[in-house]
Design a protein around this motif. Structure first.
Motif, PDB file in Angstrom:
ATOM      1  N   GLY A 199      57.989  41.153  22.097  1.00 48.33           N
ATOM      2  CA  GLY A 199      57.369  40.447  23.217  1.00 48.33           C
ATOM      3  C   GLY A 199      56.502  39.298  22.749  1.00 48.33           C
ATOM      4  N   GLU A 200      56.851  38.709  21.586  1.00 48.56           N
ATOM      5  CA  GLU A 200      56.084  37.570  21.068  1.00 48.56           C
ATOM      6  C   GLU A 200      56.923  36.308  21.188  1.00 48.56           C
ATOM      7  N   GLY A 201      56.270  35.156  21.242  1.00 50.96           N
ATOM      8  CA  GLY A 201      57.002  33.895  21.336  1.00 50.96           C
ATOM      9  C   GLY A 201      57.117  33.257  19.968  1.00 50.96           C
ATOM     10  N   ILE A 202      58.317  32.798  19.644  1.00 54.92           N
ATOM     11  CA  ILE A 202      58.493  32.112  18.367  1.00 54.92           C
ATOM     12  C   ILE A 202      59.566  31.039  18.564  1.00 54.92           C
ATOM     13  N   ALA A 203      59.350  29.865  17.996  1.00 54.60           N
ATOM     14  CA  ALA A 203      60.387  28.827  18.048  1.00 54.60           C
ATOM     15  C   ALA A 203      61.070  28.798  16.683  1.00 54.60           C
ATOM     16  N   THR A 204      62.353  28.495  16.649  1.00 52.15           N
ATOM     17  CA  THR A 204      63.047  28.423  15.360  1.00 52.15           C
ATOM     18  C   THR A 204      63.720  27.061  15.206  1.00 52.15           C
ATOM     19  N   ARG A 205      63.798  26.599  13.961  1.00 50.27           N
ATOM     20  CA  ARG A 205      64.459  25.324  13.649  1.00 50.27           C
ATOM     21  C   ARG A 205      65.241  25.493  12.351  1.00 50.27           C
ATOM     22  N   GLU A 206      66.409  24.809  12.306  1.00 51.81           N
ATOM     23  CA  GLU A 206      67.108  24.781  11.017  1.00 51.81           C
ATOM     24  C   GLU A 206      66.440  23.738  10.132  1.00 51.81           C
ATOM     25  N   ARG A 237      49.532  38.619   5.481  1.00 49.36           N
ATOM     26  CA  ARG A 237      48.293  38.988   6.171  1.00 49.36           C
ATOM     27  C   ARG A 237      47.132  39.007   5.196  1.00 49.36           C
ATOM     28  N   SER A 238      47.409  39.534   4.002  1.00 51.35           N
ATOM     29  CA  SER A 238      46.344  39.615   3.012  1.00 51.35           C
ATOM     30  C   SER A 238      45.902  38.205   2.595  1.00 51.35           C
ATOM     31  N   THR A 239      46.844  37.301   2.444  1.00 49.00           N
ATOM     32  CA  THR A 239      46.499  35.930   2.032  1.00 49.00           C
ATOM     33  C   THR A 239      45.818  35.174   3.170  1.00 49.00           C
ATOM     34  N   LEU A 240      46.328  35.359   4.383  1.00 52.03           N
ATOM     35  CA  LEU A 240      45.728  34.644   5.526  1.00 52.03           C
ATOM     36  C   LEU A 240      44.300  35.121   5.789  1.00 52.03           C
ATOM     37  N   GLY A 241      43.981  36.323   5.313  1.00 50.71           N
ATOM     38  CA  GLY A 241      42.620  36.855   5.437  1.00 50.71           C
ATOM     39  C   GLY A 241      41.603  36.006   4.700  1.00 50.71           C
ATOM     40  N   GLU A 242      42.060  35.128   3.800  1.00 48.43           N
ATOM     41  CA  GLU A 242      41.126  34.272   3.058  1.00 48.43           C
ATOM     42  C   GLU A 242      40.817  32.979   3.798  1.00 48.43           C
ATOM     43  N   LEU A 243      41.555  32.709   4.891  1.00 41.96           N
ATOM     44  CA  LEU A 243      41.294  31.466   5.633  1.00 41.96           C
ATOM     45  C   LEU A 243      40.068  31.663   6.507  1.00 41.96           C
ATOM     46  N   THR A 244      39.290  30.600   6.644  1.00 42.35           N
ATOM     47  CA  THR A 244      38.062  30.754   7.428  1.00 42.35           C
ATOM     48  C   THR A 244      38.249  30.314   8.875  1.00 42.35           C
ATOM     49  N   SER A 245      39.354  29.607   9.177  1.00 41.14           N
ATOM     50  CA  SER A 245      39.541  29.214  10.577  1.00 41.14           C
ATOM     51  C   SER A 245      40.885  29.704  11.097  1.00 41.14           C
ATOM     52  N   ARG A 246      40.946  29.929  12.393  1.00 35.87           N
ATOM     53  CA  ARG A 246      42.164  30.395  13.040  1.00 35.87           C
ATOM     54  C   ARG A 246      43.076  29.223  13.362  1.00 35.87           C
ATOM     55  N   PRO A 247      44.312  29.234  12.893  1.00 39.58           N
ATOM     56  CA  PRO A 247      45.189  28.090  13.188  1.00 39.58           C
ATOM     57  C   PRO A 247      45.676  28.130  14.625  1.00 39.58           C
ATOM     58  N   LYS A 248      45.742  26.947  15.254  1.00 43.70           N
ATOM     59  CA  LYS A 248      46.361  26.892  16.586  1.00 43.70           C
ATOM     60  C   LYS A 248      47.870  26.814  16.401  1.00 43.70           C
ATOM     61  N   ALA A 249      48.305  25.795  15.666  1.00 43.60           N
ATOM     62  CA  ALA A 249      49.744  25.599  15.490  1.00 43.60           C
ATOM     63  C   ALA A 249      50.137  25.932  14.050  1.00 43.60           C
ATOM     64  N   ALA A 250      51.166  26.778  13.894  1.00 37.99           N
ATOM     65  CA  ALA A 250      51.608  27.155  12.546  1.00 37.99           C
ATOM     66  C   ALA A 250      53.093  26.869  12.384  1.00 37.99           C
ATOM     67  N   LEU A 251      53.474  26.551  11.150  1.00 40.26           N
ATOM     68  CA  LEU A 251      54.879  26.312  10.800  1.00 40.26           C
ATOM     69  C   LEU A 251      55.180  27.162   9.572  1.00 40.26           C
ATOM     70  N   VAL A 266      56.353  28.003  14.521  1.00 38.34           N
ATOM     71  CA  VAL A 266      57.743  27.578  14.397  1.00 38.34           C
ATOM     72  C   VAL A 266      58.250  28.149  13.077  1.00 38.34           C
ATOM     73  N   ALA A 267      59.367  28.887  13.134  1.00 41.90           N
ATOM     74  CA  ALA A 267      59.969  29.435  11.912  1.00 41.90           C
ATOM     75  C   ALA A 267      61.169  28.559  11.557  1.00 41.90           C
ATOM     76  N   ALA A 268      61.237  28.093  10.311  1.00 40.25           N
ATOM     77  CA  ALA A 268      62.305  27.167   9.919  1.00 40.25           C
ATOM     78  C   ALA A 268      62.978  27.650   8.644  1.00 40.25           C
ATOM     79  N   ASP A 269      64.295  27.614   8.638  1.00 42.80           N
ATOM     80  CA  ASP A 269      65.065  28.073   7.483  1.00 42.80           C
ATOM     81  C   ASP A 269      66.445  27.431   7.576  1.00 42.80           C
ATOM     82  N   ARG A 270      67.214  27.521   6.485  1.00 44.68           N
ATOM     83  CA  ARG A 270      68.574  26.982   6.592  1.00 44.68           C
ATOM     84  C   ARG A 270      69.553  28.057   7.053  1.00 44.68           C
ATOM     85  N   SER A 271      69.127  29.327   7.038  1.00 47.63           N
ATOM     86  CA  SER A 271      70.040  30.422   7.392  1.00 47.63           C
ATOM     87  C   SER A 271      70.001  30.695   8.897  1.00 47.63           C
TER      88      SER A 271
END
Ligand SMILES: C[S@@+](CC[C@H](N)C(=O)[O-])C[C@H]1O[C@@H](n2cnc3c(N)ncnc32)[C@H](O)[C@@H]1O
Length: 382
Positions: A145-152, A89-103, A125-130
């Motif tokens: 109650g949030e939506g998240i997609a996951t991928r290996e 959150r602290s790092t994303l606070g430095e971005l000047t635009s709001r992302p639509k799609a994040a990975l 989309v959250a991606a990991d090998r675990s």
């Protein structure tokens, strides 16, 4: 204090509830939803101690499949998860635009992915090998109650389909390729091809000397290949912190540490009063560096280095990495913010004098804080 502290507080009962649901049913009095019992603290503290040793001291867990071990995954969830969320959150606070799609790559149970969502990302989309870590991320999404997609995913496999406005990698790059810099840089280049114009790749790493220096080396490879760094660097050349073996560059942010983290930290013998990390925000190929604000501008890259009757900081800006010093006797209302600066702030000075390895402020100098640590730096795009 950070405006995301409340968001983090909302996650605490969800993390605890999710962790408890995975344990065999315990008998006895019902447990508080916001904190752990002494027995639970001991149990989680032991797992965190093991993770901390393996990830920061002897590094034998770096790159190992610790997320597949239920005890270590549970310890990660109740300690490192809130820490990584806050760092993101602290790092994303430095971005000047709001992302639509994040990975989020190397997501584990998703602290950085959920931080992106809470910071305003439309989808993630959250991606990991675990598999167990991804399953945990899905359970947390249901709990919240949030939506998240996951991928290996792992580096030798294709990236999840599509292009993204934000790609995050939290504490994963240091676990890849046995420390080799070139394959890490090549991977980040491949990942940057999936970042939309004006989007960002955000890499967060532990603030250890070795992992931070390795990130700076990867940065230098990317910079030499023409990539622009959005944060934290104002200096566009090879990183000056790499010149001396003993130097490195890391960030430090203040936060309201949740009681959960405080309790577990105490049990594990760790300190998390402030958030320490190294990070890099990189623009996709073809984008230029943002024009820095005018004048003598520096990002503060050290803590206050106290001397007799004076204070000193290291600053890094368009003219390089130099010392900035001021004697107490020169303090006045135009320069007194010098004594209030924190690591990560971006400041502008005027009327300084060349002194040794840097500049000295005098009673004629002014000092302005242009951006506090974790906030975007103004200035147009080149
Ligand atoms: C320290 S955890 C970080 C989790 C989360 N991103 C965070 O910031 O807290 C490192 C993550 O990287 C993943 N990881 C390590 N090596 C990997 C690999 N070769 N391929 C995919 N993921 C990997 C691990 O499974 C783990 O979830």
């Amino acid at each position: 204090m950070a405006d995301w502290s409340r968001d983090l507080e909302k996650w605490v009962p969800r993390l605890i509830a999710t962790w408890r649901k995975r344990k065999p049913q315990r008998r006895g009095p019902s447990l508080p939803e916001n904190s752990l019992s002494p027995e639970e603290i001991r149990e989680v503290g032991a797992g965190v101690k093991q993770l901390s040793h393996g990830l920061t001291r002897n590094r034998e867990l770096a790159g190992a499949r610790y997320m597949d071990d239920p005890k270590l995954l549970g310890a990660y969830l109740l300690f490192y998860w809130p820490v990584s969320y806050a760092q993101a959150r602290s790092t994303l606070g430095e971005l000047t635009s709001r992302p639509k799609a994040a990975l989020d790559l190397g997501s584990g149970p998703g602290p950085v992915a959920f931080a992106s969502l809470d910071a305003g990302a439309g989808t993630v989309v959250a991606a990991d090998r675990s598999k167990p870590a991804l399953e945990l991320a899905r359970t947390l999404a249901t709990e919240a109650g949030e939506g998240i997609a996951t991928r290996e995913w792992s580096p030798e496999k294709p990236l999840p389909d599509g292009k993204f406005d934000l790609i995050t990698m939290g504490h994963v790059v240091n676990e890849l390729f046995n420390g080799a810099i070139e394959p890490r840089a090549a991977l980040l280049e491949k990942i940057l091809e999936r970042v939309n114009p004006r989007g960002s790749l955000v890499v967060i790493e532990p603030a250890l000397r070795d992992t931070s220096r390795a990130l700076l080396q990867v940065r230098d490879v990317l910079v030499s290949r023409g990539y622009a760094v959005r944060a934290p660097c104002l200096w566009r050349g090879a990183c000056p912190a790499l010149i001396k073996e003993s130097d490195w560059c890391h960030a430090e942010r203040q936060w309201r540490m949740p009681k959960l983290v405080e309790d577990v930290a105490r049990a594990a013998g760790l300190h998390k009063e402030s958030l320490k990390m190294s990070y890099l925000v990189v623009a996709p190929k073809g984008e230029t560096w943002a024009e820095p604000p005018s004048g003598a501008v520096f990002r503060i890259v050290s803590e206050a280095l106290e001397g007799k009757g004076r204070q000193r900081f290291m600053g890094c800006g368009p003219e390089g990495r130099i010392g900035l010093a001021m004697q107490d006797k020169h303090e006045n209302e135009k320069n007194r913010l010098f004594f209030k600066m924190s690591r990560g702030d971006v400041v502008r000075v005027t009327n300084t004098e060349e002194r040794g390895d840097g500049r000295a402020l005098t009673d004629q100098s002014t000092l302005e804080i242009l951006a506090s640590a974790g906030r975007p730096v103004g200035g147009g795009t080149a």
